[in-house]
Design a protein around this motif. Structure first.
Motif, mmCIF file in Angstrom:
data_model
loop_
_atom_site.group_PDB
_atom_site.id
_atom_site.type_symbol
_atom_site.label_atom_id
_atom_site.label_comp_id
_atom_site.label_asym_id
_atom_site.label_seq_id
_atom_site.Cartn_x
_atom_site.Cartn_y
_atom_site.Cartn_z
ATOM 1 N N UNK A 189 0.830 -1.204 0.000
ATOM 2 C CA UNK A 189 0.000 0.000 0.000
ATOM 3 C C UNK A 189 0.866 1.255 0.000
ATOM 4 N N UNK A 190 0.331 2.361 -0.550
ATOM 5 C CA UNK A 190 1.051 3.617 -0.403
ATOM 6 C C UNK A 190 0.823 4.159 1.010
ATOM 7 N N UNK A 191 1.540 5.216 1.376
ATOM 8 C CA UNK A 191 1.547 5.675 2.762
ATOM 9 C C UNK A 191 0.172 6.148 3.240
ATOM 10 N N UNK A 192 -0.602 6.767 2.366
ATOM 11 C CA UNK A 192 -1.924 7.250 2.772
ATOM 12 C C UNK A 192 -2.860 6.080 3.074
ATOM 13 N N UNK A 193 -2.791 5.046 2.267
ATOM 14 C CA UNK A 193 -3.640 3.879 2.509
ATOM 15 C C UNK A 193 -3.172 3.105 3.730
ATOM 16 N N UNK A 194 -1.878 3.115 3.979
ATOM 17 C CA UNK A 194 -1.375 2.496 5.203
ATOM 18 C C UNK A 194 -1.905 3.225 6.431
ATOM 19 N N UNK A 195 -1.966 4.552 6.382
ATOM 20 C CA UNK A 195 -2.491 5.324 7.511
ATOM 21 C C UNK A 195 -3.944 4.970 7.786
ATOM 22 N N UNK A 196 -4.725 4.822 6.734
ATOM 23 C CA UNK A 196 -6.135 4.478 6.910
ATOM 24 C C UNK A 196 -6.269 3.080 7.500
ATOM 25 N N UNK A 231 -16.016 8.001 9.876
ATOM 26 C CA UNK A 231 -14.591 7.861 9.576
ATOM 27 C C UNK A 231 -14.227 8.457 8.222
ATOM 28 N N UNK A 232 -15.119 8.364 7.264
ATOM 29 C CA UNK A 232 -14.841 8.938 5.948
ATOM 30 C C UNK A 232 -14.613 10.449 6.059
ATOM 31 N N UNK A 233 -15.417 11.112 6.877
ATOM 32 C CA UNK A 233 -15.244 12.551 7.066
ATOM 33 C C UNK A 233 -13.880 12.868 7.652
ATOM 34 N N UNK A 234 -13.442 12.050 8.611
ATOM 35 C CA UNK A 234 -12.131 12.261 9.237
ATOM 36 C C UNK A 234 -11.016 12.135 8.205
ATOM 37 N N UNK A 235 -11.056 11.069 7.406
ATOM 38 C CA UNK A 235 -9.995 10.839 6.423
ATOM 39 C C UNK A 235 -10.043 11.851 5.289
ATOM 40 N N UNK A 236 -11.239 12.227 4.873
ATOM 41 C CA UNK A 236 -11.345 13.240 3.817
ATOM 42 C C UNK A 236 -10.781 14.566 4.295
ATOM 43 N N UNK A 237 -11.010 14.881 5.576
ATOM 44 C CA UNK A 237 -10.472 16.109 6.138
ATOM 45 C C UNK A 237 -8.956 16.113 6.180
#
Length: 301
Positions: A189-196, A231-237
């Motif tokens: 995974x790339x770093x952003x997907x790893x964070x999620x 959670x989607x709102x958190x990650x989108x933010x």
């Protein structure tokens, strides 16, 4: 049968060696191959019209499929069957396929597989090892990889004290070999997907001590903690682009979504793998146990 395609492909001339093995296994003779393109020509000309069963184990890129069985419709006759095991279903895009997701083994099947590796027989010993074997199997989550590794671990332990000690260790910390093998999909995974993924493992699933810390609040938290809309709102933010990330996490079988309740779900061993990644970070970035969170807040006052 071509085993460990992912690992062999990383080696020098790995794909060529796999192609050589494919030709040799089907034709029952040694083949001299110059390069990848030469072997593709030989595969198409020599076995392209044959009815064959080909099994490719642990494929992780479409280029491997293209080099071994051809692109899209493939090289073999219409009566041939190709079986591929993988960690990411996106490699089959554009191909005619039937996808089967392998389910966890039930307790009886799990005990049988564990016993084969621990005792070299389909059932555990009838003494104290029988009951302890069931306890070991219960923490495997029905994953064949875990049962294989656990069986090998316990095969050399002869005393009841040794079994109990190793069992407690596995309950506390995920076995290193299991962790490394499960982490392969995470590493891709790339770093952003790893964070999620790590947010899910640490915050959205498995807060076992919530009820103890906040009596009466568990039901309210359970109703919200895994809900996609929060959670989607958190990650989108945070500009992590969660829609694409969640689709990839599902394709790699790292998470699933309960459509009825709209919540994220994760296998216990995958959950442990994610939390172990966080534990190994030089600076802690996530806390999921109330006592650890309290200690961190007190230190930062």
């Amino acid at each position: 049968f071509l085993a460990n395609v992912r690992e062999v492909s990383k080696q020098k001339s790995g794909i060529v060696r796999l192609q050589e093995q494919l030709l040799s296994d089907v034709l029952r003779l040694e083949m001299q191959i110059n390069d990848k393109d030469d072997s593709i020509t030989k595969i198409r000309n020599r076995i392209g019209d044959m009815k064959v069963l080909v099994v490719l184990d642990d494929v992780d890129h479409k280029d491997q499929l293209d080099a071994l069985v051809g692109s899209q419709s493939g090289w073999f006759s219409g009566e041939s069957i190709t079986i591929v095991t993988c960690r990411d279903e996106s490699i089959f895009k554009g191909r005619q396929k039937v996808i089967y997701m392998v389910l966890e083994l039930d307790p009886a099947q799990s005990l049988k597989l564990f016993s084969q590796h621990a005792f070299k027989q389909p059932e555990p010993k009838s003494d104290w090892r029988g009951e302890l074997s069931k306890k070991v199997v219960s923490i495997s989550g029905g994953i064949p990889l875990c049962l294989h590794i656990f069986g090998s671990l316990f095969s050399d332990i002869k005393s009841i004290e040794g079994w109990e000690s190793k069992l407690e260790q596995l309950k506390r910390d995920q076995n290193e070999e299991v962790h490394v093998r499960l982490k392969i999909s995470y590493d891709s995974l790339d770093t952003k997907k790893q964070r999620i993924f790590l947010d899910m493992a640490c915050f959205l699933i498995g807060w076992e001590d919530w009820e103890q810390a906040y009596p009466g609040e568990l039901e309210r938290w359970e109703a919200r903690k895994g809900k996609k809309e929060y959670t989607m709102l958190m990650w989108e933010g945070s500009r992590l682009y969660p829609t694409d990330a969640i689709e990839e996490l599902q394709r790699k079988f790292l998470i699933s979504i309960n459509d009825e309740h709209g919540t994220f779900e994760m296998h216990d061993q995958i959950l442990d793998m994610g939390r172990n990644i966080v534990k190994q970070e030089p600076v802690a970035t996530r806390f999921w146990k109330n006592n650890e969170t309290s200690q961190m807040l007190q230190r930062t006052k």
